[in-house]
Design an enzyme around this catalytic site. Structure first.
Site, PDB file in Angstrom:
ATOM      1  N   ALA A  65       0.858  -1.153  -0.033  1.00 43.36           N
ATOM      2  CA  ALA A  65       0.191  -0.030   0.004  1.00 43.36           C
ATOM      3  C   ALA A  65       0.812   1.149  -0.127  1.00 43.36           C
ATOM      4  O   ALA A  65       1.865   1.470   0.495  1.00 43.36           O
ATOM      5  CB  ALA A  65      -0.973   0.002   1.206  1.00 43.36           C
ATOM      6  N   GLY A 108       0.428  -4.939   0.975  1.00 41.87           N
ATOM      7  CA  GLY A 108      -0.587  -5.044   0.365  1.00 41.87           C
ATOM      8  C   GLY A 108      -0.448  -5.741  -0.913  1.00 41.87           C
ATOM      9  O   GLY A 108      -1.217  -6.577  -1.591  1.00 41.87           O
ATOM     10  N   GLU A 111      -0.478  -9.515  -0.420  1.00 41.15           N
ATOM     11  CA  GLU A 111      -1.811  -9.746  -0.466  1.00 41.15           C
ATOM     12  C   GLU A 111      -2.611  -9.740  -1.431  1.00 41.15           C
ATOM     13  O   GLU A 111      -3.600 -10.489  -1.693  1.00 41.15           O
ATOM     14  CB  GLU A 111      -2.595  -8.654   0.759  1.00 41.15           C
ATOM     15  CG  GLU A 111      -2.016  -8.751   2.137  1.00 41.15           C
ATOM     16  CD  GLU A 111      -2.140  -7.654   3.186  1.00 41.15           C
ATOM     17  OE1 GLU A 111      -2.113  -6.495   2.603  1.00 41.15           O
ATOM     18  OE2 GLU A 111      -2.720  -7.743   4.228  1.00 41.15           O
ATOM     19  N   GLU A 131       4.453  -4.714   7.391  1.00 37.48           N
ATOM     20  CA  GLU A 131       3.703  -3.496   8.035  1.00 37.48           C
ATOM     21  C   GLU A 131       3.987  -3.430   9.640  1.00 37.48           C
ATOM     22  O   GLU A 131       3.783  -2.224  10.035  1.00 37.48           O
ATOM     23  CB  GLU A 131       2.026  -4.096   7.971  1.00 37.48           C
ATOM     24  CG  GLU A 131       1.447  -4.006   6.654  1.00 37.48           C
ATOM     25  CD  GLU A 131       1.548  -5.151   5.924  1.00 37.48           C
ATOM     26  OE1 GLU A 131       2.380  -6.069   6.189  1.00 37.48           O
ATOM     27  OE2 GLU A 131       0.734  -5.467   4.792  1.00 37.48           O
TER      28      GLU A 131
HETATM   29  N1  CAA Z   1       4.465   3.219  -0.535  1.00 36.71           N
HETATM   30  C1  CAA Z   1       4.867   4.291  -1.267  1.00 36.71           C
HETATM   31  N2  CAA Z   1       6.109   4.600  -1.796  1.00 36.71           N
HETATM   32  C2  CAA Z   1       6.979   3.387  -1.768  1.00 36.71           C
HETATM   33  C3  CAA Z   1       6.746   2.079  -1.170  1.00 36.71           C
HETATM   34  C4  CAA Z   1       5.128   1.942  -0.552  1.00 36.71           C
HETATM   35  N3  CAA Z   1       4.600   0.698  -0.012  1.00 36.71           N
HETATM   36  N4  CAA Z   1       7.513   1.237  -1.440  1.00 36.71           N
HETATM   37  C5  CAA Z   1       8.618   1.926  -2.085  1.00 36.71           C
HETATM   38  N5  CAA Z   1       8.277   3.256  -2.200  1.00 36.71           N
HETATM   39  C6  CAA Z   1       9.008   4.302  -3.021  1.00 36.71           C
HETATM   40  C7  CAA Z   1      10.044   4.707  -2.056  1.00 36.71           C
HETATM   41  O1  CAA Z   1       9.788   5.659  -1.149  1.00 36.71           O
HETATM   42  C8  CAA Z   1      11.182   5.381  -3.071  1.00 36.71           C
HETATM   43  O2  CAA Z   1      10.540   6.497  -3.573  1.00 36.71           O
HETATM   44  P1  CAA Z   1      11.591   7.751  -3.722  1.00 36.71           P
HETATM   45  O3  CAA Z   1      12.399   7.063  -4.985  1.00 36.71           O
HETATM   46  O4  CAA Z   1      10.742   8.827  -4.286  1.00 36.71           O
HETATM   47  O5  CAA Z   1      12.456   7.966  -2.581  1.00 36.71           O
HETATM   48  C9  CAA Z   1      10.910   4.244  -4.278  1.00 36.71           C
HETATM   49  O6  CAA Z   1       9.674   3.613  -3.886  1.00 36.71           O
HETATM   50  C10 CAA Z   1      12.010   3.364  -4.236  1.00 36.71           C
HETATM   51  O7  CAA Z   1      12.187   2.560  -3.013  1.00 36.71           O
HETATM   52  P2  CAA Z   1      13.491   2.551  -2.245  1.00 36.71           P
HETATM   53  O8  CAA Z   1      14.279   3.673  -2.747  1.00 36.71           O
HETATM   54  O9  CAA Z   1      12.935   2.364  -0.905  1.00 36.71           O
HETATM   55  O10 CAA Z   1      13.906   1.178  -2.559  1.00 36.71           O
HETATM   56  P3  CAA Z   1      14.970   0.233  -2.017  1.00 36.71           P
HETATM   57  O11 CAA Z   1      15.303  -0.783  -2.999  1.00 36.71           O
HETATM   58  O12 CAA Z   1      15.919   0.844  -1.288  1.00 36.71           O
HETATM   59  O13 CAA Z   1      14.014  -0.710  -1.050  1.00 36.71           O
HETATM   60  C11 CAA Z   1      11.922  -1.729  -0.594  1.00 36.71           C
HETATM   61  C12 CAA Z   1      12.946  -1.497  -1.513  1.00 36.71           C
HETATM   62  C13 CAA Z   1      12.742  -2.787   0.698  1.00 36.71           C
HETATM   63  C14 CAA Z   1      10.632  -2.479  -0.841  1.00 36.71           C
HETATM   64  C15 CAA Z   1      11.524  -0.655   0.443  1.00 36.71           C
HETATM   65  O14 CAA Z   1      10.733   0.471  -0.407  1.00 36.71           O
HETATM   66  C16 CAA Z   1      10.350  -0.732   1.433  1.00 36.71           C
HETATM   67  O15 CAA Z   1      10.611  -1.343   2.526  1.00 36.71           O
HETATM   68  N6  CAA Z   1       9.252  -0.202   1.046  1.00 36.71           N
HETATM   69  C17 CAA Z   1       7.997  -0.481   1.752  1.00 36.71           C
HETATM   70  C18 CAA Z   1       7.605  -1.597   1.982  1.00 36.71           C
HETATM   71  C19 CAA Z   1       6.434  -1.806   3.096  1.00 36.71           C
HETATM   72  O16 CAA Z   1       6.428  -1.455   4.137  1.00 36.71           O
HETATM   73  N7  CAA Z   1       4.938  -2.190   2.517  1.00 36.71           N
HETATM   74  C20 CAA Z   1       3.936  -2.332   3.379  1.00 36.71           C
HETATM   75  C21 CAA Z   1       2.995  -1.082   3.215  1.00 36.71           C
HETATM   76  S1  CAA Z   1       1.745  -0.943   4.302  1.00 36.71           S
HETATM   77  C22 CAA Z   1       0.378  -1.946   3.585  1.00 36.71           C
HETATM   78  O17 CAA Z   1       1.081  -2.570   2.386  1.00 36.71           O
HETATM   79  C23 CAA Z   1      -0.699  -2.005   4.201  1.00 36.71           C
HETATM   80  C24 CAA Z   1      -1.544  -3.285   3.885  1.00 36.71           C
HETATM   81  O18 CAA Z   1      -1.733  -4.157   4.370  1.00 36.71           O
HETATM   82  C25 CAA Z   1      -2.773  -2.843   2.804  1.00 36.71           C
END
Ligand code: CAA
Length: 257
Positions: A65, A108, A111, A131
């Site tokens: 998400a 998400g 999921e 999460e």
């Molecule tokens: N939401 C919004 N933006 C996201 C994102 C997310 N879930 N995941 C990655 N991005 C964005 C980053 O902010 C970054 O944007 P910028 O270039 O503008 O800074 C871009 O995507 C690239 O990401 P990273 O620079 O972080 O890339 P990385 O290779 O260093 O890391 C990753 C990759 C490990 C996937 C890391 O991006 C990460 O941890 N992302 C979040 C994952 C997460 O927590 N997901 C759960 C979301 S909550 C949810 O899903 C609730 C639900 O159950 C419905």
């Protein structure tokens, strides 16, 4: 209908949906999920489409998400928007859905993949529910579907720590049905989709429904459900054709009725 955040194409009997926000690793914001819901409804209504494939790109199926969009939301915002309900749409589909997963498949995104009927993974796929690191919990099925796929202990470990698992462990534990090189993961998913699309459609629909009942019904009710659907298929032309063709040693020609 034209979409902004997803690409939808129809290739013969396949409906293909590509998540298309590569700069944010296909983070699922409300707009993506609304478009996805609309695309799924369109493909479900299109009689020419027999199987649906959802994919992202080699680096990310989806990182979950959209955290930027979500971070300031209040409970009432979440309740009113109820965008998580869009994941439910996959569960309602009668047509088989395949998630072709490469790279990050998190939160998400994981999921979403788990809400599909089959997951084909590339060797680089990574699955997880991170999460907990955001101070929340999975909200679109992770706490329910991951334990069913991985078993309680490993799912609990992943959900409580936010750690990821790779494609090979996902395969060993039954979360995905095959792992293939990145270069071919999408073609492999399409090829499987074409194979399913070529089967008798009503039987495919019933088979999908019955398998999914495993997760909802006690065994006795599930067996009853299966038996009734099996008997019902004897009212279809395709049952007659399938059995006649077998006995005549020729390929069957399905009518979808
Ligand atoms: N939401 C919004 N933006 C996201 C994102 C997310 N879930 N995941 C990655 N991005 C964005 C980053 O902010 C970054 O944007 P910028 O270039 O503008 O800074 C871009 O995507 C690239 O990401 P990273 O620079 O972080 O890339 P990385 O290779 O260093 O890391 C990753 C990759 C490990 C996937 C890391 O991006 C990460 O941890 N992302 C979040 C994952 C997460 O927590 N997901 C759960 C979301 S909550 C949810 O899903 C609730 C639900 O159950 C419905």
């Amino acid at each position: 209908m034209a979409f902004e955040h997803i690409l939808v194409t129809i290739e013969e009997a396949l409906g293909l949906i590509q998540l298309n926000r590569p700069k944010v690793l296909n983070a699922l914001n409300r707009a993506v999920m609304t478009e996805l819901g609309q695309a799924l409804a369109d493909l479900e209504a299109n009689d020419a489409v027999r199987c649906i494939v959802i994919y992202g790109n080699a680096r990310a199926f989806s990182a979950g998400a959209d955290i930027a969009e979500m971070q300031a939301a209040t409970p009432v915002d979440m309740l009113r928007q109820n965008w998580i309900a869009q994941w439910e749409r996959l569960r309602q589909l009668t047509k088989p859905t395949i998630a072709a997963v490469s790279g990050y498949c998190l939160g998400g995104g994981c999921e979403l993949a788990m809400a599909c009927d089959i997951i084909i993974a590339s060797e680089s796929a990574q699955f997880g529910q991170p999460e907990i690191n955001l101070g929340v919990i999975p909200g679109a099925g992770g706490t329910q579907r991951l334990p069913r796929a991985l078993g309680k202990s490993r799912a609990m470990e992943l959900i409580l720590t936010g750690k990821f698992i790779g494609a090979q462990e996902a395969l060993a534990r039954g979360l995905v049905s095959r792992v293939v090189p990145v270069e071919v993961y999408l073609e492999e998913a399409k090829s499987l989709a074409r194979e399913i699309a070529a089967k008798a459609p009503v039987a495919v629909q019933f088979a999908k429904e019955c398998v999914n009942k495993v997760f909802e019904l006690p065994l006795g009710e599930g067996l009853e459900y299966e038996r009734r659907h099996f008997y019902f298929l004897f009212s279809t032309e395709d049952q007659r054709e399938g059995m006649r063709a077998f006995l005549a040693k020729r390929p069957a020609e399905w009518k979808g009725r």
